[in-house]
Structures are given as structure tokens and as C-alpha cells.
Design a protein around this motif. Sequence first.
Motif, PDB file in Angstrom:
ATOM      1  N   LEU A   1       0.742  -0.826  -0.056  1.00  0.00           N
ATOM      2  CA  LEU A   1      -0.232  -0.409  -0.230  1.00  0.00           C
ATOM      3  C   LEU A   1       0.461   1.200   0.041  1.00  0.00           C
ATOM      4  O   LEU A   1       0.770   1.903  -0.530  1.00  0.00           O
ATOM      5  CB  LEU A   1      -1.024  -0.023   1.340  1.00  0.00           C
ATOM      6  N   LEU A   2       1.907   1.286   0.778  1.00  0.00           N
ATOM      7  CA  LEU A   2       3.075   1.980   1.134  1.00  0.00           C
ATOM      8  C   LEU A   2       3.805   2.590  -1.008  1.00  0.00           C
ATOM      9  O   LEU A   2       3.540   3.744  -1.078  1.00  0.00           O
ATOM     10  CB  LEU A   2       3.587   2.499   1.780  1.00  0.00           C
ATOM     11  N   LEU A   3       4.363   1.465  -1.641  1.00  0.00           N
ATOM     12  CA  LEU A   3       4.545   0.839  -2.616  1.00  0.00           C
ATOM     13  C   LEU A   3       3.662   2.128  -3.752  1.00  0.00           C
ATOM     14  O   LEU A   3       3.604   2.990  -4.397  1.00  0.00           O
ATOM     15  CB  LEU A   3       5.035   0.265  -2.639  1.00  0.00           C
ATOM     16  N   ALA A   4       1.996   1.712  -3.709  1.00  0.00           N
ATOM     17  CA  ALA A   4       1.313   2.319  -4.845  1.00  0.00           C
ATOM     18  C   ALA A   4       1.491   3.307  -4.093  1.00  0.00           C
ATOM     19  O   ALA A   4       0.433   4.109  -5.334  1.00  0.00           O
ATOM     20  CB  ALA A   4      -0.032   0.890  -4.414  1.00  0.00           C
ATOM     21  N   GLY A   5       0.951   4.307  -2.512  1.00  0.00           N
ATOM     22  CA  GLY A   5       0.812   5.453  -2.396  1.00  0.00           C
ATOM     23  C   GLY A   5       1.814   6.436  -3.381  1.00  0.00           C
ATOM     24  O   GLY A   5       1.546   6.914  -3.668  1.00  0.00           O
ATOM     25  N   ILE A   6       3.342   5.441  -2.753  1.00  0.00           N
ATOM     26  CA  ILE A   6       4.299   6.779  -3.406  1.00  0.00           C
ATOM     27  C   ILE A   6       4.177   6.983  -5.399  1.00  0.00           C
ATOM     28  O   ILE A   6       4.099   7.649  -5.418  1.00  0.00           O
ATOM     29  CB  ILE A   6       5.391   6.351  -2.939  1.00  0.00           C
ATOM     30  N   SER A   7       3.629   5.964  -5.772  1.00  0.00           N
ATOM     31  CA  SER A   7       3.931   5.637  -6.723  1.00  0.00           C
ATOM     32  C   SER A   7       2.458   6.644  -7.337  1.00  0.00           C
ATOM     33  O   SER A   7       3.069   7.614  -9.093  1.00  0.00           O
ATOM     34  CB  SER A   7       3.950   4.040  -7.586  1.00  0.00           C
ATOM     35  N   LEU A   8       1.569   6.070  -6.849  1.00  0.00           N
ATOM     36  CA  LEU A   8       0.809   7.239  -7.919  1.00  0.00           C
ATOM     37  C   LEU A   8       0.974   8.704  -6.747  1.00  0.00           C
ATOM     38  O   LEU A   8       0.318   9.747  -7.987  1.00  0.00           O
ATOM     39  CB  LEU A   8      -0.688   7.057  -6.569  1.00  0.00           C
ATOM     40  N   PHE A   9       1.097   8.897  -5.715  1.00  0.00           N
ATOM     41  CA  PHE A   9       1.650  10.157  -5.506  1.00  0.00           C
ATOM     42  C   PHE A   9       2.876  11.109  -6.581  1.00  0.00           C
ATOM     43  O   PHE A   9       2.867  12.297  -7.541  1.00  0.00           O
ATOM     44  CB  PHE A   9       2.617  11.034  -4.235  1.00  0.00           C
ATOM     45  N   GLU A  10       4.220   9.896  -6.964  1.00  0.00           N
ATOM     46  CA  GLU A  10       4.701  10.350  -8.145  1.00  0.00           C
ATOM     47  C   GLU A  10       4.338  10.859  -8.814  1.00  0.00           C
ATOM     48  O   GLU A  10       4.957  11.583  -9.833  1.00  0.00           O
ATOM     49  CB  GLU A  10       6.029   9.512  -8.025  1.00  0.00           C
ATOM     50  N   ALA A  11       3.979   9.850  -9.419  1.00  0.00           N
ATOM     51  CA  ALA A  11       2.850  10.671 -11.021  1.00  0.00           C
ATOM     52  C   ALA A  11       2.093  11.696 -11.124  1.00  0.00           C
ATOM     53  O   ALA A  11       2.358  12.368 -11.685  1.00  0.00           O
ATOM     54  CB  ALA A  11       1.645   9.067 -11.559  1.00  0.00           C
ATOM     55  N   PHE A  12       1.333  11.792 -10.048  1.00  0.00           N
ATOM     56  CA  PHE A  12       0.100  12.848 -10.191  1.00  0.00           C
ATOM     57  C   PHE A  12       1.510  13.943  -9.872  1.00  0.00           C
ATOM     58  O   PHE A  12       1.010  15.535 -10.641  1.00  0.00           O
ATOM     59  CB  PHE A  12      -0.890  12.814  -9.403  1.00  0.00           C
TER      60      PHE A  12
ATOM     61  N   THR B   1       7.507  17.694 -22.917  1.00  0.00           N
ATOM     62  CA  THR B   1       6.197  17.427 -21.685  1.00  0.00           C
ATOM     63  C   THR B   1       5.676  16.515 -21.797  1.00  0.00           C
ATOM     64  O   THR B   1       4.491  16.393 -20.595  1.00  0.00           O
ATOM     65  CB  THR B   1       6.344  19.030 -21.598  1.00  0.00           C
ATOM     66  N   ASP B   2       4.701  16.263 -23.292  1.00  0.00           N
ATOM     67  CA  ASP B   2       3.746  15.376 -23.209  1.00  0.00           C
ATOM     68  C   ASP B   2       4.351  14.168 -23.070  1.00  0.00           C
ATOM     69  O   ASP B   2       3.362  12.607 -22.141  1.00  0.00           O
ATOM     70  CB  ASP B   2       3.232  15.189 -24.778  1.00  0.00           C
ATOM     71  N   CYS B   3       5.043  13.418 -22.891  1.00  0.00           N
ATOM     72  CA  CYS B   3       5.759  11.898 -23.201  1.00  0.00           C
ATOM     73  C   CYS B   3       6.070  11.467 -21.774  1.00  0.00           C
ATOM     74  O   CYS B   3       6.290  10.258 -21.811  1.00  0.00           O
ATOM     75  CB  CYS B   3       6.179  11.177 -24.460  1.00  0.00           C
ATOM     76  N   LEU B   4       7.228  12.499 -21.461  1.00  0.00           N
ATOM     77  CA  LEU B   4       7.973  12.244 -20.281  1.00  0.00           C
ATOM     78  C   LEU B   4       7.340  11.781 -19.080  1.00  0.00           C
ATOM     79  O   LEU B   4       7.077  10.429 -18.080  1.00  0.00           O
ATOM     80  CB  LEU B   4       8.922  13.366 -20.298  1.00  0.00           C
ATOM     81  N   PRO B   5       6.101  12.558 -19.102  1.00  0.00           N
ATOM     82  CA  PRO B   5       5.109  12.115 -17.239  1.00  0.00           C
ATOM     83  C   PRO B   5       4.658  11.261 -17.734  1.00  0.00           C
ATOM     84  O   PRO B   5       4.923  10.015 -16.313  1.00  0.00           O
ATOM     85  CB  PRO B   5       4.400  13.037 -17.357  1.00  0.00           C
ATOM     86  N   ASP B   6       4.388  10.293 -18.611  1.00  0.00           N
ATOM     87  CA  ASP B   6       3.886   8.809 -18.407  1.00  0.00           C
ATOM     88  C   ASP B   6       4.553   8.498 -18.682  1.00  0.00           C
ATOM     89  O   ASP B   6       4.113   7.126 -17.958  1.00  0.00           O
ATOM     90  CB  ASP B   6       3.299   8.824 -20.306  1.00  0.00           C
ATOM     91  N   THR B   7       5.823   8.082 -18.302  1.00  0.00           N
ATOM     92  CA  THR B   7       7.151   7.173 -18.340  1.00  0.00           C
ATOM     93  C   THR B   7       7.554   6.339 -17.257  1.00  0.00           C
ATOM     94  O   THR B   7       7.822   5.856 -16.106  1.00  0.00           O
ATOM     95  CB  THR B   7       8.511   7.109 -19.232  1.00  0.00           C
ATOM     96  N   TYR B   8       6.932   7.780 -15.980  1.00  0.00           N
ATOM     97  CA  TYR B   8       6.400   7.982 -14.458  1.00  0.00           C
ATOM     98  C   TYR B   8       4.932   6.963 -13.840  1.00  0.00           C
ATOM     99  O   TYR B   8       4.758   7.129 -12.731  1.00  0.00           O
ATOM    100  CB  TYR B   8       7.302   8.426 -13.696  1.00  0.00           C
ATOM    101  N   ARG B   9       4.342   6.925 -14.769  1.00  0.00           N
ATOM    102  CA  ARG B   9       2.819   6.874 -14.397  1.00  0.00           C
ATOM    103  C   ARG B   9       3.529   4.998 -13.795  1.00  0.00           C
ATOM    104  O   ARG B   9       3.382   4.602 -14.420  1.00  0.00           O
ATOM    105  CB  ARG B   9       1.514   6.779 -15.555  1.00  0.00           C
ATOM    106  N   PRO B  10       2.065   4.762 -13.151  1.00  0.00           N
ATOM    107  CA  PRO B  10       2.204   3.446 -12.514  1.00  0.00           C
ATOM    108  C   PRO B  10       1.798   2.614 -13.640  1.00  0.00           C
ATOM    109  O   PRO B  10       0.222   3.201 -13.717  1.00  0.00           O
ATOM    110  CB  PRO B  10       1.781   3.272 -10.898  1.00  0.00           C
TER     111      PRO B  10
END
Length: 125
Positions: free
Chosen positions: A13-24, A110-119
Motif C-alpha cells: 500500500l505504501l509503494l502504491a501510494g508513493i507511485s501514485l503521488f509521484e505520477a501526479f 513534456t507530453d511523453c515524459l510524465p507517462d514514463t513515470y505513471r504506474p
Amino acid sequence: MVKSLVSILVTVLLLAGISLFEAFYVKDHFDEFRTELQSLYAKVDEGTANGEDAKIVQDSWERRKEQLHVWIPHNDISRIDDYMSETVGHIKQGDYSLAQAKLEILLHLTDCLPDTYRPGLENIM
């Protein structure tokens, strides 16, 4: 046994939460930077951009990258730094066609880079 399962569940749950925070977090920063680039692109397209306009956008990126260093690799930040520096130089010299080409690359990044950090499965495997 129960303690182990609870520990594993809490860790997941912590890893999932941190991953979502990072993506947003990364997406928000890149969306704001993209808006600034689009504004600069419009000025370059009209031929009214000057070195000061480009420098403002570059300074904005410099402030953002200090916070993004925690979440994204140095190579991605360095690539944006390089294109941003080239864009500023081209605008200062009045070479709007080359500046426009560099801005198109930056807009794409700026369009494609954020998607590479999305879970997602494609980013995990």
C-alpha cells in the motif's frame, strides 16, 4: 504469519501510494511547464518573442527541476535543459524557425515524459 502478511500489505500500500503521488506530482509540474512553453511557442510563431520571454521560461524550468530531481532521472532533466538552452539562444539571435523546432521537441517531451513515470504494467515489466 499474520504479522508478515500485514507487513507485506502495508508495504504494498505504501509503494502504491508513493507511485501514485509521484505520477501526479510529475504530471502537474510538466503540465504547468507545457503551458508556459505553449505561450512562448505562440510568441515565436508570431515573431514577437524576445530573449527575455525565453529566459523567463528557462528560469521557471530551473526552479521546477530542483523539485523534479527527486522523482525523475538526471538524463531526462538534462535533455530538457539542453533543448531549453538552445531555444533561448535561437530566440536571442532572432532565429525563430530553429527556436520553433526546439520548442516542438520540448512540447513533445513534456507530453511523453510524465507517462514514463505513471504506474502501469508497461513501466513495471
